[in-house]
Design a protein around this motif. Structure first.
Motif, mmCIF file in Angstrom:
data_model
loop_
_atom_site.group_PDB
_atom_site.id
_atom_site.type_symbol
_atom_site.label_atom_id
_atom_site.label_comp_id
_atom_site.label_asym_id
_atom_site.label_seq_id
_atom_site.Cartn_x
_atom_site.Cartn_y
_atom_site.Cartn_z
ATOM 1 N N TYR A 1 0.811 -1.213 0.000
ATOM 2 C CA TYR A 1 0.000 0.000 0.000
ATOM 3 C C TYR A 1 0.848 1.268 0.000
ATOM 4 C CZ TYR A 1 0.904 -0.939 4.948
ATOM 5 O OH TYR A 1 1.518 -1.235 6.136
ATOM 6 N N GLY A 2 2.175 1.128 0.081
ATOM 7 C CA GLY A 2 3.064 2.285 -0.059
ATOM 8 C C GLY A 2 3.012 3.244 1.118
ATOM 9 N N ASP A 3 3.279 4.506 0.829
ATOM 10 C CA ASP A 3 3.262 5.572 1.834
ATOM 11 C C ASP A 3 4.288 5.414 2.940
ATOM 12 O OD1 ASP A 3 0.702 7.779 2.341
ATOM 13 O OD2 ASP A 3 0.811 6.618 0.521
ATOM 14 N N SER A 4 5.395 4.693 2.675
ATOM 15 C CA SER A 4 6.444 4.686 3.682
ATOM 16 C C SER A 4 7.651 5.450 3.132
ATOM 17 C CB SER A 4 6.826 3.256 4.082
ATOM 18 O OG SER A 4 7.025 2.472 2.933
ATOM 19 N N VAL A 5 8.445 5.988 4.039
ATOM 20 C CA VAL A 5 9.562 6.850 3.625
ATOM 21 C C VAL A 5 10.741 6.014 3.131
ATOM 22 C CG1 VAL A 5 11.204 8.603 4.415
ATOM 23 C CG2 VAL A 5 8.867 8.601 5.285
ATOM 24 N N ILE A 6 11.311 6.415 1.991
ATOM 25 C CA ILE A 6 12.522 5.776 1.466
ATOM 26 C C ILE A 6 13.617 6.829 1.414
ATOM 27 C CG2 ILE A 6 13.580 4.585 -0.492
ATOM 28 C CD1 ILE A 6 10.785 3.927 -1.491
ATOM 29 N N GLY B 1 2.163 2.989 -3.851
ATOM 30 C CA GLY B 1 1.409 1.760 -3.635
ATOM 31 C C GLY B 1 1.503 0.949 -4.916
ATOM 32 N N HIS B 2 1.707 -0.370 -4.788
ATOM 33 C CA HIS B 2 1.920 -1.188 -5.980
ATOM 34 C C HIS B 2 0.791 -2.197 -6.148
ATOM 35 C CE1 HIS B 2 4.424 -2.281 -9.293
ATOM 36 N NE2 HIS B 2 4.567 -3.534 -8.896
ATOM 37 N N ASP B 3 0.691 -2.791 -7.357
ATOM 38 C CA ASP B 3 -0.460 -3.667 -7.613
ATOM 39 C C ASP B 3 -0.236 -5.139 -7.273
ATOM 40 O OD1 ASP B 3 1.372 -3.927 -9.685
ATOM 41 O OD2 ASP B 3 -0.166 -4.412 -11.161
ATOM 42 N N CYS B 4 1.011 -5.548 -7.050
ATOM 43 C CA CYS B 4 1.241 -6.948 -6.670
ATOM 44 C C CYS B 4 2.591 -7.070 -5.958
ATOM 45 C CB CYS B 4 1.210 -7.857 -7.893
ATOM 46 S SG CYS B 4 2.506 -7.484 -9.092
ATOM 47 N N ARG C 1 -7.469 1.081 2.285
ATOM 48 C CA ARG C 1 -7.707 1.968 1.145
ATOM 49 C C ARG C 1 -7.150 1.377 -0.139
ATOM 50 N NH1 ARG C 1 -6.410 8.351 1.835
ATOM 51 N NH2 ARG C 1 -4.318 7.556 2.024
ATOM 52 N N HIS C 2 -6.094 0.565 0.019
ATOM 53 C CA HIS C 2 -5.410 0.010 -1.147
ATOM 54 C C HIS C 2 -6.055 -1.292 -1.636
ATOM 55 C CE1 HIS C 2 -1.976 -0.048 -3.839
ATOM 56 N NE2 HIS C 2 -1.793 -1.327 -3.582
ATOM 57 N N LEU C 3 -6.824 -1.955 -0.774
ATOM 58 C CA LEU C 3 -7.477 -3.208 -1.166
ATOM 59 C C LEU C 3 -8.443 -2.945 -2.315
ATOM 60 C CD1 LEU C 3 -8.672 -4.855 2.200
ATOM 61 C CD2 LEU C 3 -6.668 -5.482 0.850
ATOM 62 N N LYS C 4 -8.549 -3.897 -3.213
ATOM 63 C CA LYS C 4 -9.576 -3.755 -4.250
ATOM 64 C C LYS C 4 -10.836 -4.433 -3.715
ATOM 65 C CE LYS C 4 -6.583 -3.160 -8.226
ATOM 66 N NZ LYS C 4 -5.408 -2.760 -7.447
ATOM 67 N N LEU C 5 -11.650 -3.672 -3.004
ATOM 68 C CA LEU C 5 -12.861 -4.240 -2.412
ATOM 69 C C LEU C 5 -13.880 -4.535 -3.506
ATOM 70 C CD1 LEU C 5 -13.230 -1.839 0.644
ATOM 71 C CD2 LEU C 5 -12.493 -4.222 0.713
#
Length: 259
Positions: free
Chosen positions: A12-17, A62-65, A142-146
């Motif tokens: 889901y991303g949103d972490s600092v790199i 956020g990535h798809d897989c 939020r990132h889940l494809k519900l």
């Protein structure tokens, strides 16, 4: 070579790199650096901000897989072509918060699972952990494809409002998860869940009151309740066709994602 730290991020991303530049890449102030993440079906481009001459900071998209992707560090300068100055690999992984969000999403109508979440609550985690949990699980959710028919109250909508039962909203409120509560409120069944009593006769609203969660109670009862402030430090996404642009307010970094 550049060093990326860490070398992986949750889906889901949103972490600092942090990006450590090598000696030869430390250049004049007018050079702008971007990172380009290339996956099997999606590509992301993120802006960066300079922390000092030798290091940059950005936010993982956020990535798809779950997969290992290639990351290119690109440098651009007015009047010059864009250069790829370094490449590195990077991994997107499924973490506990993602698993937790998936578990909760599939258990929306499952009373046994929801009662299990009540059992967990007895070992009340410290406030700092709750905040961390709240942020991560809400991001993952939020990132889940519900599925289109997904509902906070579970799939079986024929249940009448009057049957006492636990809901995901009870869970989020009981733990004081502000961001997750806000997210659930925006979903189908979110508002409806507010008036549902559990076996003790508690509604999510009465739980918030009983536990002294003022902000949360406000969020649930005010007509025009705004997004909680704690949420706005995260990011805001705008979608357009196959593209999406995300602005991370905390670091003021932008991300462009293209299929």
């Amino acid at each position: 070579v550049m060093k990326l730290n860490p070398q992986q991020a949750p889906l889901y991303g949103d972490s600092v790199i942090t990006v450590q530049l090598t000696e030869e890449d430390k250049v004049e102030d007018d050079v702008v650096f971007y990172l380009v993440f290339t996956g099997s079906t999606v590509q992301h481009c993120t802006s960066t901000r300079k922390i000092n001459p030798g290091s940059l900071e950005t936010i993982s998209p956020g990535h798809d897989c779950c997969e290992t992707v290639k990351v290119a560090l690109c440098a651009s300068r007015e009047g010059h072509p864009v250069l790829v100055v370094a490449e590195e690999s990077f991994q997107f992984v499924q973490d506990e918060a993602y698993d937790a969000a998936q578990f909760l999403a599939t258990c929306a109508g499952n009373q046994q699972a929801l009662n299990f979440t009540r059992f967990l609550d007895r070992s009340r985690p410290p406030a700092a952990d709750v905040d961390f949990l709240d942020e991560k699980v809400a991001l993952a959710f939020r990132h889940l494809k519900l599925p289109a028919e997904w509902n906070v109250l579970g799939a079986d909508q024929s249940l009448t409002e009057n049957i006492p039962r636990e809901t995901l909203m009870h869970f989020a409120v009981r733990l004081g998860l502000l961001r997750l509560t806000w997210f659930l409120l925006q979903q189908p069944g979110g508002r409806g869940a507010l008036s549902i009593h559990n076996n003790e006769g508690a509604t999510p609203v009465s739980l918030a009151l009983e536990r002294g969660y003022q902000k949360l109670h406000q969020l649930l009862t005010e007509e025009e309740a705004k997004e909680p402030d704690s949420w706005s430090t995260l990011s805001h996404t705008v979608h357009s066709g196959d593209y999406s642009v995300k602005h991370h307010r905390g670091l003021d970094v932008y991300m462009l994602t293209a299929e």
